[in-house]
Scaffold this motif. Structure first.
Motif, PDB file in Angstrom:
ATOM      1  N   GLN A 123      -0.116   5.273  -0.218  1.00 59.08           N
ATOM      2  CA  GLN A 123       0.713   5.239  -1.376  1.00 59.08           C
ATOM      3  C   GLN A 123       0.811   3.665  -1.859  1.00 59.08           C
ATOM      4  OE1 GLN A 123       4.531   6.838   0.653  1.00 59.08           O
ATOM      5  NE2 GLN A 123       5.688   5.941  -0.047  1.00 59.08           N
ATOM      6  N   PHE A 124       0.983   2.732  -0.439  1.00 59.68           N
ATOM      7  CA  PHE A 124       1.067   1.848  -0.680  1.00 59.68           C
ATOM      8  C   PHE A 124       0.179   1.309  -1.464  1.00 59.68           C
ATOM      9  CE2 PHE A 124       2.101   0.686   3.800  1.00 59.68           C
ATOM     10  CZ  PHE A 124       3.732   0.894   3.323  1.00 59.68           C
ATOM     11  N   LEU A 168       3.010  -6.352   0.641  1.00 59.43           N
ATOM     12  CA  LEU A 168       4.119  -5.859   0.437  1.00 59.43           C
ATOM     13  C   LEU A 168       5.742  -5.597   0.492  1.00 59.43           C
ATOM     14  CD1 LEU A 168       2.945  -3.458   3.752  1.00 59.43           C
ATOM     15  CD2 LEU A 168       2.542  -3.278   1.190  1.00 59.43           C
ATOM     16  N   GLU A 182       1.146   2.104  -5.038  1.00 59.28           N
ATOM     17  CA  GLU A 182       3.025   1.554  -5.951  1.00 59.28           C
ATOM     18  C   GLU A 182       2.921  -0.311  -5.746  1.00 59.28           C
ATOM     19  OE1 GLU A 182       5.414   4.063  -3.045  1.00 59.28           O
ATOM     20  OE2 GLU A 182       5.249   2.477  -2.335  1.00 59.28           O
ATOM     21  N   ASN A 183       1.802  -0.971  -4.872  1.00 59.21           N
ATOM     22  CA  ASN A 183       1.860  -2.117  -4.919  1.00 59.21           C
ATOM     23  C   ASN A 183       0.189  -2.872  -5.528  1.00 59.21           C
ATOM     24  OD1 ASN A 183       1.314  -4.829  -3.709  1.00 59.21           O
ATOM     25  ND2 ASN A 183       3.126  -4.142  -2.812  1.00 59.21           N
ATOM     26  N   LYS A 193      10.774  -2.984   2.374  1.00 58.25           N
ATOM     27  CA  LYS A 193      11.122  -1.659   2.634  1.00 58.25           C
ATOM     28  C   LYS A 193       9.526  -0.828   3.126  1.00 58.25           C
ATOM     29  CE  LYS A 193      12.253   2.631   0.533  1.00 58.25           C
ATOM     30  NZ  LYS A 193      12.604   3.690  -0.406  1.00 58.25           N
ATOM     31  N   GLN A 194       8.180  -1.294   2.456  1.00 63.45           N
ATOM     32  CA  GLN A 194       6.835  -1.107   2.283  1.00 63.45           C
ATOM     33  C   GLN A 194       6.503  -1.684   4.142  1.00 63.45           C
ATOM     34  OE1 GLN A 194       5.112  -2.389  -0.866  1.00 63.45           O
ATOM     35  NE2 GLN A 194       4.794  -0.232  -1.984  1.00 63.45           N
ATOM     36  N   LYS A 254       8.243   0.717   6.207  1.00 65.73           N
ATOM     37  CA  LYS A 254       7.465   1.891   6.593  1.00 65.73           C
ATOM     38  C   LYS A 254       5.243   1.932   6.959  1.00 65.73           C
ATOM     39  CE  LYS A 254       5.565   5.842   3.859  1.00 65.73           C
ATOM     40  NZ  LYS A 254       5.896   6.933   4.575  1.00 65.73           N
TER      41      LYS A 254
END
Length: 219
Positions: free
Chosen positions: A107-108, A10, A111-112, A13-14, A17
């Protein structure tokens, strides 16, 4: 939590969160965390303690197929489907958990890419472990299975020096796929061999090598 293998890629920023969106939960032993048929709304990370994952048979008897401990994640297998839990989860000991909402996790994943690959690897490892469990139950003797699962549960301890195994005799029998009386009989044999001692529901491994040799699964 952010150091768990699944989350190690991660971004900063993640990570922030993840901590902000997660909910800390504490359960005493023998607490239901979720049940078969409950709607899935996220996954859980274990900070302390152990939980059991099981399916209930037609007679109400539990069939335990996994014990999870500190650093493990559970409740994640159906997050990509609009399904309900196919199993139940309950605390074997007092536990401390972090609940991660489904929308945050997805979401993670989107995005990743590295985390997405880690998740796929985790699912693959899950499948292999469950196949291995079926093989152990089907092919090993009860004495071998008991030795193996005592070592397996002990491995969930954070400290490698901690030889405590905390599990009720009923839960142990359900993990072994046998009746409580048979599990108790095997434990008595191990006590006579001075391989384990018991204090209440807690078992303490005194002769690790004896259990390894009995299980014969590492040879």
């Amino acid at each position: 939590m952010t150091e768990a293998p699944l989350f190690k890629t991660l971004t900063d920023k993640q990570r922030v969160k993840l901590v902000e969106e997660s909910t800390f939960l504490s359960y005493p032993k023998a607490s239901i965390i979720f049940e078969e048929g409950n709607k899935s709304s996220g996954l859980y990370f274990i900070e302390q303690g152990t939980i059991k994952r099981y399916i209930s048979g037609v007679d109400g008897r539990e069939s335990i197929f996994e014990i999870c401990g500190p650093g493990d994640i559970f409740g994640h297998r159906i997050l990509f489907h609009d399904e309900r839990h196919f199993d139940s989860a309950a605390s074997v000991t007092d536990v401390k958990l972090h609940f991660i909402p489904k929308h945050v996790f997805l979401q993670f994943i989107s995005e990743n890419t590295d985390m997405s690959n880690n998740y796929i690897s985790l699912l693959s490892e899950d499948s292999i472990r469950h196949i291995r469990h079926s093989q152990i139950v089907a092919q090993l003797s009860l004495k071998q299975r008991t030795a193996f699962y005592l070592l397996y549960i002990r491995s969930k301890n954070k400290s490698a020096e901690n030889m405590d195994v905390e599990i009720s005799r009923t839960d142990l029998a359900n993990l072994l796929g046998t009746v409580k009386e048979s599990a108790v009989r095997i434990l008595h044999e191990f006590k006579l061999a001075n391989a384990v001692i018991s204090t209440g529901r807690k078992l303490i491994i005194k002769d690790y090598d004896y259990l390894v040799k009995t299980a014969k699964i590492f040879e």
